[in-house]
Design a protein around this motif. Structure first.
Motif, short mmCIF file in Angstrom:
data_model
loop_
_atom_site.label_atom_id
_atom_site.label_comp_id
_atom_site.label_asym_id
_atom_site.label_seq_id
_atom_site.Cartn_x
_atom_site.Cartn_y
_atom_site.Cartn_z
N VAL A 10 45.25 -0.17 89.34
CA VAL A 10 46.34 -0.69 90.16
C VAL A 10 47.53 -0.88 89.23
O VAL A 10 47.53 -1.75 88.36
CB VAL A 10 45.94 -2.02 90.83
CG1 VAL A 10 47.11 -2.59 91.63
CG2 VAL A 10 44.72 -1.81 91.72
N GLU A 11 48.54 -0.04 89.40
CA GLU A 11 49.66 -0.01 88.47
C GLU A 11 50.39 -1.35 88.39
O GLU A 11 50.76 -1.80 87.31
CB GLU A 11 50.63 1.11 88.85
CG GLU A 11 51.74 1.28 87.84
CD GLU A 11 52.61 2.48 88.13
OE1 GLU A 11 52.90 2.76 89.31
OE2 GLU A 11 53.01 3.14 87.16
N ASP A 12 50.61 -2.00 89.53
CA ASP A 12 51.31 -3.29 89.51
C ASP A 12 50.57 -4.31 88.66
O ASP A 12 51.19 -5.14 87.99
CB ASP A 12 51.52 -3.83 90.93
CG ASP A 12 52.58 -3.04 91.70
OD1 ASP A 12 53.40 -2.35 91.05
OD2 ASP A 12 52.58 -3.12 92.94
N GLU A 13 49.24 -4.26 88.68
CA GLU A 13 48.45 -5.17 87.85
C GLU A 13 48.69 -4.89 86.37
O GLU A 13 48.95 -5.80 85.59
CB GLU A 13 46.96 -5.04 88.17
CG GLU A 13 46.08 -5.98 87.39
CD GLU A 13 44.61 -5.83 87.77
OE1 GLU A 13 43.78 -5.95 86.86
OE2 GLU A 13 44.31 -5.59 88.95
N LEU A 15 51.26 -3.40 85.01
CA LEU A 15 52.64 -3.69 84.66
C LEU A 15 52.90 -5.19 84.53
O LEU A 15 53.88 -5.60 83.90
CB LEU A 15 53.60 -3.07 85.68
CG LEU A 15 53.65 -1.54 85.70
CD1 LEU A 15 54.54 -1.05 86.84
CD2 LEU A 15 54.10 -0.98 84.37
N SER A 16 52.01 -6.00 85.10
CA SER A 16 52.18 -7.45 84.99
C SER A 16 51.60 -8.00 83.68
O SER A 16 51.83 -9.16 83.35
CB SER A 16 51.50 -8.15 86.18
OG SER A 16 50.09 -8.10 86.06
N TRP A 17 50.87 -7.17 82.93
CA TRP A 17 50.30 -7.63 81.66
C TRP A 17 51.41 -7.90 80.65
O TRP A 17 52.41 -7.20 80.59
CB TRP A 17 49.36 -6.58 81.06
CG TRP A 17 48.12 -6.30 81.86
CD1 TRP A 17 47.61 -7.04 82.90
CD2 TRP A 17 47.25 -5.20 81.69
NE1 TRP A 17 46.46 -6.45 83.37
CE2 TRP A 17 46.21 -5.31 82.65
CE3 TRP A 17 47.23 -4.11 80.82
CZ2 TRP A 17 45.18 -4.40 82.76
CZ3 TRP A 17 46.19 -3.21 80.93
CH2 TRP A 17 45.17 -3.35 81.88
N ASP A 22 48.29 -5.97 77.12
CA ASP A 22 48.24 -4.50 77.13
C ASP A 22 47.67 -3.98 75.81
O ASP A 22 46.80 -3.11 75.80
CB ASP A 22 49.63 -3.94 77.39
CG ASP A 22 49.61 -2.43 77.58
OD1 ASP A 22 49.07 -1.98 78.61
OD2 ASP A 22 50.11 -1.73 76.68
N ASP A 50 54.70 4.91 83.60
CA ASP A 50 54.81 4.39 84.96
C ASP A 50 55.04 5.51 85.97
O ASP A 50 55.79 6.46 85.70
CB ASP A 50 55.98 3.41 85.08
CG ASP A 50 55.90 2.27 84.09
OD1 ASP A 50 54.87 2.12 83.41
OD2 ASP A 50 56.89 1.52 84.00
N THR A 51 54.46 5.37 87.17
CA THR A 51 54.67 6.38 88.21
C THR A 51 56.13 6.49 88.63
O THR A 51 56.57 7.56 89.04
CB THR A 51 53.80 6.11 89.46
OG1 THR A 51 54.07 4.81 89.96
CG2 THR A 51 52.33 6.25 89.14
N LYS A 52 56.91 5.39 88.49
CA LYS A 52 58.32 5.47 88.87
C LYS A 52 59.10 6.43 87.97
O LYS A 52 60.20 6.85 88.32
CB LYS A 52 58.97 4.08 88.86
CG LYS A 52 59.10 3.46 87.49
CD LYS A 52 59.68 2.07 87.57
CE LYS A 52 59.69 1.43 86.19
NZ LYS A 52 60.08 0.05 86.23
#
Length: 128
Positions: A10-13, A15-17, A22, A50-52
């Protein structure tokens, strides 16, 4: 036979690290990779950015470049190429060249965040 092991998360998870969280996960992954590499079983490994930051090239002719990794549900990931360029535009140009010889393919172009070289692992593979 060579196998691709694709990591999903889950990318949002992720990215919150924090940077420390990380780095701790990366260190653990590298620790698991070490004996696999030493035994000759681990080839190249890459962590995608990141996928963005991803771009997808699709459509007729030279195709159009879209933001994001938006695959049609009928499409499956079937392979990858690692290329080394200074800009997104150069990487997209390389994808266009690949598409010239495989026009039905859709290419996702995404920066690699972490790359672990293969140390000569599996230069070629044949059969199954």
């Amino acid at each position: 036979m060579l196998y691709a092991i694709l990591a999903y998360h889950v990318e949002d998870e992720m990215l919150s690290w924090t940077p420390q969280q990380d780095a701790a996960v990366v260190a653990k992954v590298i620790e698991v990779q070490a004996p696999l590499r030493a035994s000759g079983h681990l080839g190249p490994a890459a962590r995608l950015d990141d996928t963005k930051k991803a771009r997808t090239l699709r459509g007729p002719g030279a195709g159009i470049v879209l933001d994001g990794p938006f695959a049609e549900t009928k499409e499956q990931l079937l392979g990858f190429h690692l290329v080394n360029y200074d800009t997104d535009e150069e990487a997209i140009a390389a994808a266009r060249k690949l598409r010239e010889v495989n026009p039905s393919a859709v290419y996702e172009i995404r920066p690699v965040k972490l790359y672990v070289p293969a140390d000569g692992f599996g230069a070629t593979a044949t059969g199954g």
